[in-house]
Each structure stands twice: as C-alpha cells, then as structure tokens.
Design a protein around this motif. Sequence first.
Motif, PDB file in Angstrom:
ATOM      1  N   ASP A 466     -12.229 -13.176  -9.885  1.00  0.00           N
ATOM      2  CA  ASP A 466     -13.343 -12.216  -9.821  1.00  0.00           C
ATOM      3  C   ASP A 466     -12.902 -10.883 -10.424  1.00  0.00           C
ATOM      4  N   ASN A 467     -13.268 -10.691 -11.691  1.00  0.00           N
ATOM      5  CA  ASN A 467     -12.890  -9.427 -12.349  1.00  0.00           C
ATOM      6  C   ASN A 467     -14.092  -8.497 -12.516  1.00  0.00           C
ATOM      7  N   TYR A 507     -12.893 -22.762   4.299  1.00  0.00           N
ATOM      8  CA  TYR A 507     -11.688 -21.977   4.025  1.00  0.00           C
ATOM      9  C   TYR A 507     -11.949 -21.081   2.819  1.00  0.00           C
ATOM     10  N   ILE A 508     -12.137 -19.792   3.086  1.00  0.00           N
ATOM     11  CA  ILE A 508     -12.397 -18.844   1.987  1.00  0.00           C
ATOM     12  C   ILE A 508     -11.538 -17.607   2.232  1.00  0.00           C
ATOM     13  N   LYS A 509     -10.813 -17.178   1.221  1.00  0.00           N
ATOM     14  CA  LYS A 509      -9.985 -15.983   1.362  1.00  0.00           C
ATOM     15  C   LYS A 509     -10.105 -15.138   0.099  1.00  0.00           C
ATOM     16  N   THR A 510     -10.294 -13.834   0.277  1.00  0.00           N
ATOM     17  CA  THR A 510     -10.296 -12.941  -0.883  1.00  0.00           C
ATOM     18  C   THR A 510      -8.968 -12.195  -0.916  1.00  0.00           C
ATOM     19  N   VAL A 511      -8.321 -12.185  -2.090  1.00  0.00           N
ATOM     20  CA  VAL A 511      -7.004 -11.541  -2.197  1.00  0.00           C
ATOM     21  C   VAL A 511      -6.998 -10.563  -3.375  1.00  0.00           C
ATOM     22  N   GLU A 512      -6.067  -9.622  -3.358  1.00  0.00           N
ATOM     23  CA  GLU A 512      -5.859  -8.699  -4.489  1.00  0.00           C
ATOM     24  C   GLU A 512      -5.049  -9.447  -5.554  1.00  0.00           C
ATOM     25  N   ALA A 513      -5.635  -9.596  -6.731  1.00  0.00           N
ATOM     26  CA  ALA A 513      -5.008 -10.435  -7.764  1.00  0.00           C
ATOM     27  C   ALA A 513      -3.624  -9.948  -8.180  1.00  0.00           C
ATOM     28  N   TYR A 514      -3.382  -8.636  -8.122  1.00  0.00           N
ATOM     29  CA  TYR A 514      -2.085  -8.109  -8.547  1.00  0.00           C
ATOM     30  C   TYR A 514      -0.943  -8.431  -7.561  1.00  0.00           C
ATOM     31  N   ASP A 515      -1.282  -8.814  -6.315  1.00  0.00           N
ATOM     32  CA  ASP A 515      -0.223  -9.058  -5.317  1.00  0.00           C
ATOM     33  C   ASP A 515       0.403 -10.441  -5.518  1.00  0.00           C
ATOM     34  N   VAL A 516       1.150 -10.572  -6.583  1.00  0.00           N
ATOM     35  CA  VAL A 516       1.673 -11.880  -6.981  1.00  0.00           C
ATOM     36  C   VAL A 516       2.475 -12.549  -5.862  1.00  0.00           C
ATOM     37  N   ASN A 517       3.432 -11.824  -5.275  1.00  0.00           N
ATOM     38  CA  ASN A 517       4.320 -12.456  -4.286  1.00  0.00           C
ATOM     39  C   ASN A 517       3.543 -13.000  -3.090  1.00  0.00           C
ATOM     40  N   ILE A 540     -10.570 -16.213  -3.642  1.00  0.00           N
ATOM     41  CA  ILE A 540     -11.190 -15.280  -4.582  1.00  0.00           C
ATOM     42  C   ILE A 540     -10.134 -14.241  -4.965  1.00  0.00           C
ATOM     43  N   PHE A 541      -9.651 -14.323  -6.198  1.00  0.00           N
ATOM     44  CA  PHE A 541      -8.654 -13.366  -6.702  1.00  0.00           C
ATOM     45  C   PHE A 541      -9.431 -12.191  -7.280  1.00  0.00           C
ATOM     46  N   LYS A 542      -9.405 -11.078  -6.563  1.00  0.00           N
ATOM     47  CA  LYS A 542     -10.264  -9.968  -6.956  1.00  0.00           C
ATOM     48  C   LYS A 542      -9.466  -8.828  -7.585  1.00  0.00           C
ATOM     49  N   HIS A 543      -9.871  -8.363  -8.702  1.00  0.00           N
ATOM     50  CA  HIS A 543      -9.339  -7.150  -9.329  1.00  0.00           C
ATOM     51  C   HIS A 543     -10.198  -6.900 -10.566  1.00  0.00           C
ATOM     52  N   PRO A 544     -10.698  -5.661 -10.738  1.00  0.00           N
ATOM     53  CA  PRO A 544     -11.588  -5.432 -11.879  1.00  0.00           C
ATOM     54  C   PRO A 544     -10.880  -5.576 -13.224  1.00  0.00           C
ATOM     55  N   CYS A 545     -11.632  -6.052 -14.196  1.00  0.00           N
ATOM     56  CA  CYS A 545     -11.143  -6.186 -15.579  1.00  0.00           C
ATOM     57  C   CYS A 545     -10.604  -4.827 -16.032  1.00  0.00           C
ATOM     58  N   ILE A 546      -9.460  -4.864 -16.672  1.00  0.00           N
ATOM     59  CA  ILE A 546      -8.781  -3.639 -17.108  1.00  0.00           C
ATOM     60  C   ILE A 546      -9.658  -2.832 -18.078  1.00  0.00           C
ATOM     61  N   THR A 547     -10.556  -3.504 -18.767  1.00  0.00           N
ATOM     62  CA  THR A 547     -11.368  -2.789 -19.769  1.00  0.00           C
ATOM     63  C   THR A 547     -12.577  -2.081 -19.165  1.00  0.00           C
ATOM     64  N   ILE A 548     -12.897  -2.339 -17.884  1.00  0.00           N
ATOM     65  CA  ILE A 548     -14.082  -1.669 -17.323  1.00  0.00           C
ATOM     66  C   ILE A 548     -13.731  -0.620 -16.274  1.00  0.00           C
ATOM     67  N   LEU A 549     -12.445  -0.438 -16.030  1.00  0.00           N
ATOM     68  CA  LEU A 549     -12.060   0.546 -15.022  1.00  0.00           C
ATOM     69  C   LEU A 549     -12.552   1.928 -15.437  1.00  0.00           C
ATOM     70  N   LYS A 550     -13.309   2.568 -14.553  1.00  0.00           N
ATOM     71  CA  LYS A 550     -13.818   3.904 -14.900  1.00  0.00           C
ATOM     72  C   LYS A 550     -12.692   4.932 -14.791  1.00  0.00           C
ATOM     73  N   GLU A 551     -11.881   4.789 -13.755  1.00  0.00           N
ATOM     74  CA  GLU A 551     -10.740   5.679 -13.560  1.00  0.00           C
ATOM     75  C   GLU A 551      -9.478   4.836 -13.693  1.00  0.00           C
ATOM     76  N   PRO A 552      -8.521   5.280 -14.476  1.00  0.00           N
ATOM     77  CA  PRO A 552      -7.294   4.477 -14.576  1.00  0.00           C
ATOM     78  C   PRO A 552      -6.581   4.417 -13.222  1.00  0.00           C
ATOM     79  N   PRO A 553      -6.004   3.267 -12.863  1.00  0.00           N
ATOM     80  CA  PRO A 553      -5.309   3.165 -11.580  1.00  0.00           C
ATOM     81  C   PRO A 553      -4.009   3.965 -11.596  1.00  0.00           C
TER      82      PRO A 553
END
Length: 617
Positions: A466-467, A507-517, A540-553
């Motif tokens: 989910d980006n 069984y449904i879990k949403t996770v932050e996609a960047y948290d690889v470990n 659900i691996f959630k993290h917005p697409c790098i190209t649509i981020l309004k504010e850089p992280p």
Amino acid sequence: MSKRSILLGNEAIARGIVEAGCEIATAYPGTPSSEILPAVAAYSDQLGTKTAVEWGANEKVAYEMAVSASFGGKRTCCIMKQVGLNVAADPFMSTAHFDLKGGFLLVVSDDPGPHSSQTEQDSRYFAMFAKVPCFDPSTAEEAKEMVFDAYDLSEKHGIVTMLRPTGKVDHARQDVPLRDEVLPPRKDEFKKDPKRWVCLPAGVKVNHPRLNDKNDAIRNEFEEDYGKYNYVVPAKGTVRLGIIAGGTTFAFLSDMIRTSGRDDIEILKIGTPVPLPVKLCDEFIARHEKVLVLEQTYPVIETQLNDRTKIMGRWNGFVPRAGELLPELIEGIIAECLGDKVETSIDEDVRSAMEEMHVTPRPPMLCPGCPHRASFFAIRKALPKAINPSDIGCYTLGIMQKGVDSAIDMGAAVTAASGFYLASKVDGEERPVVATIGDSTFFHSGLTGLASAVYNRHAFVLAILDNRITAMTGGQSSPNVGTKLRKGDQGVQIDLEQVCRGCGVSYIKTVEAYDVNENVDVVKDAWAYAWENKEPAVLIFKHPCITILKEPPTPRPVRVDPEVCIGCKYCITSFNCPGLVFDESSKKAYIDERYCVNCGVCMSVCPHGAIVSREEA
Ligand code: SF4
Ligand code: SF4
C-alpha cells in the motif's frame, strides 16, 4: 473554429470529448491513455461544462458506468488502455449488440512495442470481434476530429464506437484547432424498455442480425463519406509500389517520404479500419503490381482484404509479426519489397545515439527509497523458498529482487496464489506462498480472488503493498486513497483492512514497509497462521510512494564502511537500490549520492553491518 493550440495527443482527444458535448467520462488509468481523463476534467472546467469525470475501480466498472449513462440519451465515454479492454470485454461485447440512444465513445490506447504493457494486442481486432466501428488516428489533430465523427456515428446507428490511438499519437504534441463553443448537452430521458436494455438471449436473435446490418451500412458510409480519413496520397513520380497504411504507420511513412524525397510510392491511407472500406482497397490494389500493407500491430486491414495475392504484409512475412513499426524498420521493409539495398542499421544508430548522450542502459527498477523494495526484501528473507506470485504495476519490478515468480494480469497475484497452493496441496506438501499486489490493483481485481480464496480455504500470505497511489501510471487515486479527480470533489476512502475483513479474512496486519527487520518475523508468523488454519492471511505493507511525499521524511543518511564491507555484493543483488553501487577496483560497495534519497533502509540489508548511519562516522 478560431484558435489553435499545441496539445499532447491525449489532451487533444480530451478536448474533443468535451467540445463534442460528452457529459459523463470514466476511465481506469493505464499508459498510454492515463492523461486523457484528467485533461477532460481540466477542459470541462475551462469551457464551463458540467462533465462528470470518474475513475472506475477497474475498466469493466468504468465501462459499465459510462455506457449505462448513455442509455437515456447523453453523450458519454470510457477511456482505457488495450489490456484494460480485456477486463471490460464482457460489457463491451454485450453493449455492441444494444441499440444505444446517446452517443457512446470507447477510447482504447494501444501500446505497440510494447513499452509498458504485458501484451502487444491490437484493439482493432476487438472492434472486429465485437462488430463495432473503429477510428484509427494517425495524428493528434486527426484523433480530436475523429471524436466528433465517432459520436455522430454512434448516435446515428445506436452503436458503440471505438477510437484507437496508439502510444505515439497519445504522447506526441501537435498544433490542433480548438472550438470556442461546445456542443449542447443532451437531456437524460431514460425510458424503461427491457427488450432494449436487458441482454436476454432472445434479444440477441434480433440484435445480432441488426448489428450486421449496421456494419454493412457503416462500411458503405466509410467508403462514400469519410474521404477525410480514407484517401489516396499520389506519388510525385513513376509509381513502383502501392502501400496501404493506417494509424501511426501512415504518419511515419508520410514523414519518411517527405524527408527522403521518395517519389515512387502511392499510399492509400485508412483511418477507419473496421469495418474496412473494402471497395476503396480493391480499387487501389487493382491499380498496382505490388501492394505493401503497413499497420500495427495485427493484420487487421490485411485480413479483411478480398484478394491478397498481390499483398506483401504480415501473412507472407514481409512485415514482422510483432513489435513496433518504427520509421527505420519501415524504410528497410520498403527497400526489401522493391529489391533495393538496405543501408540503415537500427542497432548501430541506437548505439551511437546512446554513446553521444552518455546513457548507460540498465533494466527498469524500483526507485531509490521505494517502500516496495523493503517489502520484497523482508518477504524473501523471511521465506526464501516461498513461491511469490505478483501483479501488474510497480511491484512487477520486484523481479529484480527475485521477488516475483509469476505475473499474469491485474489481480492475478491472488488467484495465482490459490493455484500454487492447490498444486502443492494435491501433492500433500507444505510450500509457502506469499503473493504481492498493489493497493489500487487489489481494488481493481484482487478482491474477487481473495473472496474465492477465503471461501475455498486456500493457505497463502497476501501482501498488499500500500503506497497510497497508483504509481506506475502517473499517480492517480483509487478507492484506497479516496480523493477524486476534481479538486474540491471529495470521495470516500475505503479502508483496506475492513475490506479484507469483509471478504472473510481473519488474520490481517498493517505494518510499516520500511521496518525490514520486524517485517521478516511478521511474514513468518502470517505464513504459520495461514498454513495452520488453511486460510489466507493478509499483510498490508504501508508506506507512501517516494514520489508523492509532500514533505520529505527525516533523512537517514548512510555510508558503507569500507573497513567492514567484504565485497559480497549481497546488497546489490538482493536489495538492488540504484543508490547502492559496487566499485570494481576497490571491490567494495558504496553509496551513489546522485541517486540515494537517504531513506536509510539499506542499513537493515547488509548481513555484515557494513552499511551504517553517516552520523555514526
Ligand atoms: S555493503 Fe555489505 S552486503 Fe554490500 S557488498 Fe559490502 S558487505 Fe556485502
Ligand atoms: S539509503 Fe540506501 S536504500 Fe535508501 S536510497 Fe540510499 S542507498 Fe537506497
């Protein structure tokens, strides 16, 4: 018609749609057609029409909305790319048999080449299959003009009409005429008439012969009244070859003749290939000793010709049966037909152009900082022996990380996971299956597969990446995002977890996609649950697409510690970020700051701990 403006082909088509009085326009995004619907919204606002513009969840949905809206008399249209018509084929075939009331235009952009599609199909064949007339534009200006004729023809014969631009028309820019006034809106006067609007088998017995009559009548009109699209371009000198061409091949051919000064070719230009104006073609063929047919991608014109004995085309191998007919190729085919010497070498031209531009060719890959890369990496690391079906979209690029074992079409990640599960089930073996699909693709056609998998008790993990965007086609919205095309027009965001729960998934879990470990363990747990309970588990691996981020992280700058790096290349081959490169002289990896977006994800990747935070230096 007073003004002219330089427009993208897709903008020209959109402008034609609005000027022609279309009041309901729907689409599903897909390259090369994606810019048309946003441009319809923009021109509608500019010209003060009330045209409704809607993204459908998929092409079938979009098609059914638009065609039904025409039943009361309004002009409507639906826009998609060629593979989208496979999804909308069912309503397309049904409504081709209908006696429509309002004008209905289907715009299908084809992708010869193909440049960004899983197939290289030709929608003109679909038009032939459904027996609906097709307009095949050679230029942006012609595409715009054809929109008006397609609507008139649709209303005159009560039939679906197809406009089929190809990528080069969609994305070329041209100076096109604009109308000041748009055609007046039509009132919606839907009258109940089940015989007309319900596709019962009994109706087909009447409607199919009627459809044949419409085709005969339209063919005659294309012969007699459509000289602006079907015409002969005479040779300036002694004719050695006749060529029948349509679409972009006609445009390429015209350019080639103009620039090379060739005076020995006469062309019959065909802008309405279905139903083919056969008499026109017969007369042209009779006047020439040899006739070459140049069209892309399938032999649609060629197949409809009465007599193919003089024809050089795809059937007898003069024209390649696949791939885009580019100008260099056309030049070579003509030379071969005439027995002339072929002097150009496409490969050599491309190679020297690349050298001149200092371009290093490399395969398509996920962007630096793309959350999907992190998700694929965690999935592969958790279950390296798993089968990984995937889908159409950015995630197909996960193939570079060995995270994609199959991709058939939109939504097939889920149904393929069912198939792989069933294959191992009949052998009585446990083989993990982790499927990946995007958020918009899940709504497009993953949902039905998930319902089927729950119902049938199929054990697999479905990872929805989910980006928050339909990224590959240019950043369109979807039910998962909820925003609508027009500013100020608010839609409803549909929650992915709730949808999956509604399909019966427990069984449904949403996770932050960047948290690889962390996600490595999450994937293992999800598979254990799916296998034990014989049902799909959804992550659900959630993290917005790098190209649509309004504010850089917050940046997490990284470096490779050369003292620790052992040069194993694992980070390159398994993670494959363009920001990570390998220095063959020092045999160490390093960060290429031209590409790195400082996401910091690769710190979790190096098994030797060589990729570290720059702050730790
Ligand atoms: S950074 Fe790590 S993974 Fe990459 S080459 Fe060096 S040791 Fe191998
Ligand atoms: S920090 Fe690492 S993963 Fe992120 S963009 Fe830079 S090189 Fe790629």
